[in-house]
Motif scaffolding. Structure first.
Motif, PDB file in Angstrom:
ATOM      1  N   SER A  75       0.876  -1.284   0.064  1.00 32.23           N
ATOM      2  CA  SER A  75      -0.022  -0.238   0.182  1.00 32.23           C
ATOM      3  C   SER A  75       0.768   1.425  -0.381  1.00 32.23           C
ATOM      4  CB  SER A  75      -0.863   0.061   1.150  1.00 32.23           C
ATOM      5  OG  SER A  75       0.283   0.122   2.507  1.00 32.23           O
ATOM      6  N   LYS A  76       2.393   1.110   0.437  1.00 30.57           N
ATOM      7  CA  LYS A  76       3.092   2.063   0.463  1.00 30.57           C
ATOM      8  C   LYS A  76       4.184   2.325  -0.393  1.00 30.57           C
ATOM      9  CE  LYS A  76       2.291   5.528   3.198  1.00 30.57           C
ATOM     10  NZ  LYS A  76       1.354   6.882   2.310  1.00 30.57           N
ATOM     11  N   ASN A  77       4.436   1.514  -1.812  1.00 31.42           N
ATOM     12  CA  ASN A  77       4.781   1.073  -2.457  1.00 31.42           C
ATOM     13  C   ASN A  77       6.279   1.499  -1.515  1.00 31.42           C
ATOM     14  OD1 ASN A  77       2.881   2.147  -4.549  1.00 31.42           O
ATOM     15  ND2 ASN A  77       4.378   3.198  -3.818  1.00 31.42           N
ATOM     16  N   PRO A  78       6.456   0.148  -0.492  1.00 27.84           N
ATOM     17  CA  PRO A  78       8.014  -0.666  -0.180  1.00 27.84           C
ATOM     18  C   PRO A  78       9.146  -0.710  -1.227  1.00 27.84           C
ATOM     19  CG  PRO A  78       6.599  -2.029  -0.331  1.00 27.84           C
ATOM     20  CD  PRO A  78       5.500  -1.128  -0.064  1.00 27.84           C
ATOM     21  N   SER A  79      10.097  -0.262  -0.937  1.00 29.63           N
ATOM     22  CA  SER A  79      11.199  -0.362  -1.304  1.00 29.63           C
ATOM     23  C   SER A  79      11.519  -2.035  -1.388  1.00 29.63           C
ATOM     24  CB  SER A  79      12.161  -0.011  -1.189  1.00 29.63           C
ATOM     25  OG  SER A  79      12.828   1.359  -1.299  1.00 29.63           O
ATOM     26  N   VAL A  80      11.535  -2.941   0.142  1.00 32.64           N
ATOM     27  CA  VAL A  80      11.518  -4.240   0.325  1.00 32.64           C
ATOM     28  C   VAL A  80      10.507  -4.755   0.913  1.00 32.64           C
ATOM     29  CG1 VAL A  80      13.298  -6.059   1.651  1.00 32.64           C
ATOM     30  CG2 VAL A  80      14.134  -3.042   0.787  1.00 32.64           C
ATOM     31  N   LEU A  81       9.904  -5.927   0.355  1.00 34.44           N
ATOM     32  CA  LEU A  81       9.110  -6.762   0.315  1.00 34.44           C
ATOM     33  C   LEU A  81       9.723  -8.277   0.613  1.00 34.44           C
ATOM     34  CD1 LEU A  81       5.765  -7.444   0.524  1.00 34.44           C
ATOM     35  CD2 LEU A  81       6.320  -8.288  -1.839  1.00 34.44           C
ATOM     36  N   ILE A  82       9.191  -8.863   2.171  1.00 37.77           N
ATOM     37  CA  ILE A  82       9.928  -9.585   3.036  1.00 37.77           C
ATOM     38  C   ILE A  82       8.653 -10.632   3.844  1.00 37.77           C
ATOM     39  CG2 ILE A  82      10.488 -10.520   5.052  1.00 37.77           C
ATOM     40  CD1 ILE A  82      11.848  -8.501   5.691  1.00 37.77           C
ATOM     41  N   ALA A  83       8.866 -12.034   1.969  1.00 34.21           N
ATOM     42  CA  ALA A  83       7.313 -12.893   2.048  1.00 34.21           C
ATOM     43  C   ALA A  83       7.745 -13.779   2.551  1.00 34.21           C
ATOM     44  CB  ALA A  83       7.666 -12.899   0.895  1.00 34.21           C
ATOM     45  N   ASP A  84       7.141 -14.292   3.691  1.00 35.57           N
ATOM     46  CA  ASP A  84       7.348 -15.828   4.780  1.00 35.57           C
ATOM     47  C   ASP A  84       6.432 -16.441   4.702  1.00 35.57           C
ATOM     48  OD1 ASP A  84       8.275 -17.441   7.280  1.00 35.57           O
ATOM     49  OD2 ASP A  84       7.784 -15.974   8.725  1.00 35.57           O
TER      50      ASP A  84
END
Length: 367
Positions: A174-183
């Motif tokens: 929603s806030k256009n993250p630079s890093v997405l951690i997908a667990d």
């Protein structure tokens, strides 16, 4: 001409995590280091208990209060390990977002999906409610949820597993993250839904130039998604490699064991299968015999019932194994429940060792 090196958006250096217990500290990960660039996917793999999730949660300080972190987690050069709690709250969900492995427990069951997306949007900036709601609809559409204007009013239990995971992804981006951690983002999903979620993550990564840190034990997901891989065991990295190199020539014996454990179709096909005798020839009664089974769940408040199983027949001889596969909602579990008397049998027959069982699973008579 030299190729220009892209600096990593997230770089973890010698990160160790421990938990205080009375006067002692138990260290569960030791000096873990990795880096991930924008638009790239780093997979962290290993068995349960290897330290994958602990490492990822340590980056954002999502661990219990007795956790201890040593080392560095640099977000564009800014160390998150030494950052203040206020700074970490600003980073979480804004610059670095996380998808958890079970959306049904990660989502709040008492709030609608739309409310939870709106809350995520308003957590970092003052956005008018009407504008936040419109953005929530856009996000649900972006992640492929049909009828987003209607689904925004749905509670988590009213969505399928795949839709809940898509809603979690909508909140995360929603806030256009630079890093997405997908667990473990696809652990609880059917293989077809899993493929859809992975395709969605790849598309979003391309559109947003987002770095993904993928925590998984599924080597098939690694092969499909990752650019680089680190392998963890007992809290330490035992191997790191580019994904193709890892699969082609794994160096560590533990990595080879992980790859060897992946089921392969050739390993389960017997080139000379032993013929299974017909039931009549075997002279024994089938362990389970289902004929023309129909299961219908009654409707509520005058609504028509739901046909969960329609005209299913199958037979399992003594000592044999039958695989029953299909997507969520295809009727697999309902058939099993009908066999043990936990689902309403509308018509058809079920016999266990020759004994007919009724809709409530009690023995009726022997043929």
């Amino acid at each position: 001409m030299q190729t220009q090196t892209v600096p990593p958006v997230l770089e973890v250096r010698n990160l160790s995590v421990g938990f205080n217990n009375d006067d002692d500290t138990t260290w569960v990960t030791r000096e873990v280091s990795f880096a991930v660039e924008p638009g790239k996917t780093l997979a962290i793999v290993g068995e349960s208990g290897s330290g994958k999730s602990v490492t990822s949660m340590a980056v954002l300080d999502l661990l219990p209060s007795n956790a201890v972190r040593e080392g560095e987690a640099l977000l564009r050069g800014e160390d998150l390990v030494s950052a203040s709690k206020e700074r970490l709250r600003a980073v979480r969900g804004n610059d670095v977002a996380m998808i958890f492995q079970e959306p049904m427990t990660a989502l709040n069951p008492v709030f609608t999906i739309g409310r939870q997306i709106v809350d995520a949007l308003q957590a970092h900036e003052k956005v008018p409610s009407a504008q936040a709601r419109a953005r929530a609809v856009e996000l649900l559409k972006l992640v492929g949820i049909p009828e987003p204007e209607r689904r925004i009013k749905s509670f988590p239990h009213q969505l399928s597993g795949g839709q809940r995971q898509r809603a979690m992804i909508a909140i995360a981006i929603s806030k256009n993250p630079s890093v997405l951690i997908a667990d473990e983002p696809t652990t609880a999903l059917d293989v077809t839904v899993q493929a859809e979620i992975l395709a969605l993550l790849r598309r979003l990564q391309t559109e947003m130039d987002m770095a993904i840190v993928l925590i998984t034990h599924d080597m098939g997901v690694v092969a499909d998604m990752a650019d680089d891989v680190i392998v963890m065991r007992h809290g330490e990295i035992v191997e790191r490699a580019e994904v193709r190199s890892l699969f082609a020539s794994p160096e560590h014996e533990y990595t080879r064991a992980l790859l060897a454990a992946v089921p392969r179709i050739e390993s389960i096909i017997d080139p000379e299968p032993t013929p299974v005798p017909h039931q009549e020839d075997a002279g024994t009664t089938a362990a389970l015999d289902i004929q023309a089974l129909h299961v219908r769940y009654p409707g509520r408040w005058g609504r028509p019932g739901f046909q969960a199983v329609k005209d299913v027949s199958l037979t399992i001889p003594q000592g044999q194994i039958l695989g029953l596969v299909g997507e969520s909602g295809s009727g697999k579990s309902t058939i099993g429940k009908a066999v043990v008397g936990l689902a309403p049998v509308e018509s058809g027959s079920i016999r266990i060792n020759g004994i007919a069982v009724g809709a409530r699973g009690k023995a009726a008579h022997r043929r």
